[in-house]
Motif scaffolding. Sequence first.
Motif, mmCIF file in Angstrom:
data_model
loop_
_atom_site.group_PDB
_atom_site.id
_atom_site.type_symbol
_atom_site.label_atom_id
_atom_site.label_comp_id
_atom_site.label_asym_id
_atom_site.label_seq_id
_atom_site.Cartn_x
_atom_site.Cartn_y
_atom_site.Cartn_z
ATOM 1 N N SER A 34 0.848 -1.201 0.000
ATOM 2 C CA SER A 34 0.000 0.000 0.000
ATOM 3 C C SER A 34 0.880 1.246 0.000
ATOM 4 O O SER A 34 2.091 1.171 0.204
ATOM 5 C CB SER A 34 -0.927 0.019 1.218
ATOM 6 N N LEU A 35 0.230 2.373 -0.224
ATOM 7 C CA LEU A 35 0.919 3.669 -0.229
ATOM 8 C C LEU A 35 0.240 4.579 0.771
ATOM 9 O O LEU A 35 -0.985 4.760 0.733
ATOM 10 C CB LEU A 35 0.848 4.293 -1.626
ATOM 11 N N ASP A 36 1.013 5.163 1.678
ATOM 12 C CA ASP A 36 0.464 6.147 2.609
ATOM 13 C C ASP A 36 0.155 7.445 1.869
ATOM 14 O O ASP A 36 0.929 7.880 1.010
ATOM 15 C CB ASP A 36 1.472 6.452 3.728
ATOM 16 N N LEU A 37 -0.962 8.063 2.229
ATOM 17 C CA LEU A 37 -1.379 9.330 1.619
ATOM 18 C C LEU A 37 -1.173 10.462 2.612
ATOM 19 O O LEU A 37 -1.388 10.306 3.817
ATOM 20 C CB LEU A 37 -2.855 9.241 1.208
ATOM 21 N N ARG A 38 -0.803 11.641 2.103
ATOM 22 C CA ARG A 38 -0.426 12.763 2.977
ATOM 23 C C ARG A 38 -1.456 13.891 2.908
ATOM 24 O O ARG A 38 -1.947 14.249 1.829
ATOM 25 C CB ARG A 38 0.940 13.314 2.566
ATOM 26 N N LEU A 39 -1.714 14.471 4.079
ATOM 27 C CA LEU A 39 -2.616 15.621 4.141
ATOM 28 C C LEU A 39 -1.987 16.831 3.475
ATOM 29 O O LEU A 39 -0.783 17.082 3.602
ATOM 30 C CB LEU A 39 -2.931 15.983 5.593
ATOM 31 N N GLY A 40 -2.820 17.611 2.782
ATOM 32 C CA GLY A 40 -2.380 18.877 2.218
ATOM 33 C C GLY A 40 -2.422 20.001 3.239
ATOM 34 O O GLY A 40 -2.436 19.758 4.451
ATOM 35 N N ARG A 41 -2.488 21.249 2.768
ATOM 36 C CA ARG A 41 -2.280 22.404 3.646
ATOM 37 C C ARG A 41 -3.556 23.070 4.139
ATOM 38 O O ARG A 41 -3.494 24.008 4.927
ATOM 39 C CB ARG A 41 -1.416 23.445 2.924
ATOM 40 N N VAL A 42 -4.711 22.596 3.712
ATOM 41 C CA VAL A 42 -5.952 23.238 4.135
ATOM 42 C C VAL A 42 -6.999 22.170 4.433
ATOM 43 O O VAL A 42 -7.040 21.123 3.773
ATOM 44 C CB VAL A 42 -6.465 24.233 3.056
ATOM 45 N N ALA A 43 -7.803 22.433 5.459
ATOM 46 C CA ALA A 43 -8.949 21.578 5.774
ATOM 47 C C ALA A 43 -10.212 22.410 5.599
ATOM 48 O O ALA A 43 -10.276 23.557 6.052
ATOM 49 C CB ALA A 43 -8.849 21.042 7.197
ATOM 50 N N TYR A 44 -11.199 21.840 4.938
ATOM 51 C CA TYR A 44 -12.492 22.498 4.760
ATOM 52 C C TYR A 44 -13.468 21.912 5.780
ATOM 53 O O TYR A 44 -13.744 20.713 5.757
ATOM 54 C CB TYR A 44 -13.038 22.273 3.354
ATOM 55 N N ARG A 45 -13.942 22.745 6.676
ATOM 56 C CA ARG A 45 -14.988 22.308 7.617
ATOM 57 C C ARG A 45 -16.303 22.314 6.846
ATOM 58 O O ARG A 45 -16.684 23.323 6.256
ATOM 59 C CB ARG A 45 -15.036 23.270 8.800
ATOM 60 N N VAL A 46 -16.983 21.166 6.825
ATOM 61 C CA VAL A 46 -18.210 21.042 6.040
ATOM 62 C C VAL A 46 -19.390 20.693 6.943
ATOM 63 O O VAL A 46 -19.214 20.192 8.058
ATOM 64 C CB VAL A 46 -18.059 19.984 4.919
ATOM 65 N N ARG A 47 -20.589 20.972 6.427
ATOM 66 C CA ARG A 47 -21.806 20.739 7.209
ATOM 67 C C ARG A 47 -22.106 19.266 7.402
ATOM 68 O O ARG A 47 -22.712 18.864 8.390
ATOM 69 C CB ARG A 47 -23.007 21.405 6.524
#
Length: 359
Positions: A34-47
């Motif tokens: 498997s391949l680990d995936l990395r978080l980017g630089r922004v999180a969107y808070r959604v409803r």
Amino acid sequence: MTGVLADTQLKDMIANGAIVAEPAVTDAQVQPASLDLRLGRVAYRVRASFLAGHGRTVTDRLSEFEMHRVDLSDGAVLEKGCVYVVPLMEALNLPGHVQAVANAKSSTGRLDLLTRTITDGGTEFDRIAPGYRGPLFAEICPRSFSVLVRPGMRLNQIRFRTGQAVLSDAELSALHSDTPLVDGVAVIDEGLGFSVDLRLPGSTLVGYRAKPHTGVIDLDKIGCYDPAEFWEEVHASDGHIILDPGAFYILVSCEAVHIPPEYAAEMAPYLAMVGEFRVHYAGFFDPGFGHDAAGGTGSRGVLEVRCHEAPFVLEHGQIVGRLIYERMAALPAQLYGADIASNYQGQGLKLSKHFATPH
């Protein structure tokens, strides 16, 4: 070649542009299957949680559901009970014969950190269609603990496959006869049955239950937190416990599991009809998990259990999940646990790597 793609094949995919990333994928992200995936630089808070749906992009849907944006550059807290969508650093240009499935990493699951992958045009979580070309996003919902995250953190992982290589029950039985997959009797019925151990030797401690009101967990801090500040011990003297609705538990399997090098496995829920609970599993078991040559003799499966609407009596030895075995398309260059600092090889009942070992 049919089966789950191994680490060497993943590196080929990176080299030929089937997997692209900014910044480039690192060797540390490549696991045996498997391949680990990395978080980017922004999180969107959604409803609310959502899927893009046919003909729609995740970015389009974000414009409907976004509440505000969180800059992760210097670290930011994702709050318990909220839903966030985070663009990942990786994107895909899959060939038409390659499909993918994603899942939370083990440490993510053990923190009850619901993390699922969504794609443009996607109609299912964590399932990526053959030939998909486009970005990847993580939907993150911390359910028990608020967490501090930063760009580059690896909360979920992706596995690639060609064709259909799942072992039938007959093939699984033959493999178990040749190379035992569990210690003791193998319960094989649409996969290899996994049961819960509520009679651990020498102790009445059988698990942990997440406390409802705790501090924040910084996901970069390893072995740092006192388990007593976040978890209540669960004891059983008579082989059963009562699960409380809405509560999250860490338990352990009776079976010591073995994944031979030529195979990979994925944990699936057993049957909804069995009871009012779900094993909220981390999912992937890499080649070499529990394998003697990789230092894994006696590796048990950690069970992440959430109870639903009604209190439920969980009994020692009750089947709660099943392992689905698949053939590898090639042997991995490295096995789980062998020289790659795997955190859970040879494990028993064990919290995530963020907690100090209980005394």
